[in-house]
Enzyme design. Structure first.
Site, PDB file in Angstrom:
ATOM      1  N   SER A 215      41.649  15.290  19.953  1.00 21.24           N
ATOM      2  CA  SER A 215      41.256  14.006  19.384  1.00 21.24           C
ATOM      3  C   SER A 215      40.233  14.237  18.269  1.00 21.24           C
ATOM      4  CB  SER A 215      40.730  13.079  20.491  1.00 21.24           C
ATOM      5  OG  SER A 215      40.714  11.740  20.060  1.00 21.24           O
ATOM      6  N   ASP A 332      51.811   8.963  21.999  1.00 20.56           N
ATOM      7  CA  ASP A 332      50.379   8.759  21.785  1.00 20.56           C
ATOM      8  C   ASP A 332      50.209   7.542  20.882  1.00 20.56           C
ATOM      9  OD1 ASP A 332      47.699   8.822  21.207  1.00 20.56           O
ATOM     10  OD2 ASP A 332      47.632  10.951  20.702  1.00 20.56           O
ATOM     11  N   HIS A 363      48.106  10.478  24.770  1.00 19.31           N
ATOM     12  CA  HIS A 363      47.038  11.112  24.005  1.00 19.31           C
ATOM     13  C   HIS A 363      46.578  12.416  24.648  1.00 19.31           C
ATOM     14  CE1 HIS A 363      43.974  11.306  21.021  1.00 19.31           C
ATOM     15  NE2 HIS A 363      42.976  11.155  21.861  1.00 19.31           N
TER      16      HIS A 363
END
Length: 611
Positions: A215, A332, A363
């Site tokens: 991320s 995601d 994710h």
């Protein structure tokens, strides 16, 4: 007697010499099948050396007139101290290590208003750090230190014990990891304290660095690579945000990341700004959040502009030299899969070593450790394991374990060809989606109502709040690979409207435990006001038709025999968009609307599956 004594001394000397040689054998990395192996001498956490320091950067983003210093921690095998062993580095940087702001009421923007309306101010929240951790993070250490790597972490600017201010994609977030890598190569200064003059040297570093993270932590490796810093040999970004415009907007439309309705770039700034005293925080809030972001983010129109261009790493790839192994999930809906694909394609076009790992989940989700190990072993240890000749794309097939991806020559699948599908009348129930063009001029209308979720609209047998067009039931599996392209001609009853498009697999599985791949294939959003350019909005003339063409999110999925593909067109998406009052009508000209779908085997494969 004398000779016997001399012989005894000679044997004793030889045994002592042999013992001394054995004692001097030094621990070192071990490789097998092209991968760094766990070494017993490196595998005792109690013997690891752990320390922290501050690396000086070339920027000042807290307004104190001095270069900001980044807080760094190091975890290394004891042999780097006792035996002079030098090792390569696995490096992860993050804005999250010191914690984040609490989700106080009003922190996110209120999305319940008409499109383009002035929004009421939101509430700001501060991060309250608890304690002072000398060691920043334990991530990566158990995996890589036993395999003969040193693990380094740093808190990004304005977070943790690092100085400066967050900019959420600004230049300092690229230059901060560059400074750390420069320090690991002896080109920048490290200090024992944030403000002192006692220096620290990375005498144990070979200077070869690999970066990874997930991320935001996956964004920073790419940010560092765009500087072209010497020593950064390879990066493995996992679900990285490669463009903040693509994170908070879609084709001119204000769109929230999944699960965070009403988030925007200034919200993320508040969420991570954990460092500094009152003066430095006030400076950052004033100059970054309340000036640069406020003037640039433009929630009113959602248009692309220079502010967003400056936070899009695709424009900064020129100096990049690091090899890239990209990882992402096709489902995601937070950091959407386009973020990885767009950078992978651009880096591959530069001629740099590049591979792509996609799984079918949401994710996060790094590549298997073995894949990462081969990557780092080759680029950080110069072991000729042939990784650069491996297949370009690794796709985890539906229902397969993420550790068992299927290899493909590239992504999109080279055998995928665009198949143009047309819409036939009946969309309020279920019109036809196929290769045959409409024979009559047909227009169909939907009425916006954000109280209906996309999930419910897809599962309803009839609704005037969406238009749905479905293929015949497949007689064979259909493999989609790449970016579907939507071309649509529409008119709105109001000067502004949301446009949402879902590609779904039918019949819809209503089981709460349905696999993530069973229903939504891919999605896309667009602002009809940006039909000419994402940089310029023009109010819609009610009743006038406009043409839009845009890509849906990349995908690679096998739609099973017995299923149908449905194209669902609706307006407001209550998981992602601004939510105006119900009632806006969108009219679609079916003759000028089509879907180009990338199908492995092309039109031939589609026809075999539907006839």
């Amino acid at each position: 007697m004398k000779n016997r004594y001399l012989n005894f001394l000679l044997v004793s000397f030889i045994l002592t010499a042999v013992s001394s040689v054995s004692a001097q054998e030094k621990a070192g990395p071990v490789f097998k099948d092209g991968e760094a192996q766990i070494v017993d001498a490196f595998n005792n956490p109690k013997e690891w050396i752990r320390h922290d320091l501050w690396v000086e950067t070339e920027f000042d983003t807290d307004g104190d007139g001095k270069p900001d210093r980044m807080h760094v921690d190091v975890t290394r095998p004891k042999q780097t101290e006792t035996e002079g062993l030098k090792l390569p580095i696995i490096y992860e940087s993050s804005p999250y290590y010191a914690g984040v702001a609490t989700d106080v009421p009003g922190l996110f923007w209120d999305v319940n208003h008409e499109i383009g309306a002035e929004e009421k101010p939101r509430v700001h929240s501060n991060v309250i750090r608890k304690g002072k951790r000398p060691i920043i993070s334990n991530s990566q250490v158990k995996t890589w230190v036993p395999r003969g790597y040193i693990v380094v972490h740093s808190s990004s600017p304005g977070t943790g014990l690092s100085q400066g201010s967050p900019t959420v994609g600004g230049d300092n977030e690229s230059l901060a990891p560059k400074a750390v890598i420069d320090w690991l190569n002896g080109r920048a200064k490290g200090y024992t304290t944030p403000d002192g003059n006692e220096t620290v040297e990375a005498f144990w570093s070979t200077g070869k660095v690999g970066m990874t993270g997930t991320s935001y932590n996956g964004t920073i490796p790419l940010a560092a690579a765009t500087t072209g810093v010497d020593g950064l040999k390879a990066i493995i970004p996992v679900a990285p945000n490669t463009s903040y415009y693509h994170y908070y907007r879609s084709n001119g439309l204000v769109r929230s990341p999944g699960g965070y309705l009403g988030e925007d770039i200034d919200v993320l700034y508040d969420y991570i700004h954990s460092a500094g005293d009152d003066a430095s925080k006030a400076y950052g809030n004033r100059t970054i959040r309340d000036t640069e972001m406020k003037n640039g983010m433009d929630r009113k129109t959602g248009d692309y502009n220079d502010f967003w261009a400056g936070r899009d790493y695709i424009h900064d790839l020129g100096p990049m030299k690091a090899a890239l192994l990209m990882s992402h999930g096709f489902n995601d809906w937070n950091v959407m899969p386009e973020h990885s694909n767009r950078i992978y394609q651009a880096v591959k076009a530069k001629g740099l070593p590049a591979q792509l790992y996609y799984h079918q989940n949401g994710h996060g989700g790094p590549p298997p450790v073995s894949m990462m190990n081969r990557w780092f072993t080759h680029f950080l240890y110069d072991i000729d394991n042939g990784v650069e000749n491996d297949p370009k794309a690794w796709i985890v097939r539906e229902y397969d374990d993420k550790s068992n991806p299927t290899a493909y020559a590239d992504y999109p699948n080279p055998e995928a060809k665009m198949v143009t599908l047309h819409l036939q009348a009946g969309g309020n129930k279920a019109g036809t989606l196929g290769t045959k063009k409409p024979e009559k001029n047909v227009q169909e209308t939907l009425v916006d109502d954000a109280s209906f979720s996309g999930d419910s609209l897809a599962s309803l047998t009839a609704s005037n709040h969406r238009l749905l067009y479905v293929t015949p039931k497949f007689k064979k599996d259909v493999h989609i690979s790449g970016l579907a392209e939507m071309s649509i001609k529409l008119a709105s009853s109001k000067p502004a409207a949301n446009l949402s498009v879902w590609l779904v697999s039918l019949p819809w599985n209503t089981d709460k435990k349905a696999p993530i791949t069973d229903n939504i294939i891919t999605r896309g959003w667009a602002d009809p006001q940006n039909s000419k350019s994402i940089r310029t909005s023009e109010p819609l003339v009610p009743g006038e038709f406009y043409n839009l063409t845009f890509d849906l999110q990349p995908d690679d999925q096998v739609i099973k025999k017995g299923q149908q593909i449905g194209l669902m067109i609706f307006s407001s998406d209550n998981q992602h968009t601004i939510l105006p009052k119900a009632g806006t009508e969108l009219t679609i000209d079916l003759n000028e609307t089509s879907l180009k779908l990338p199908i492995v085997g092309g039109e031939n494969a589609f026809k075999k599956a539907t006839h």
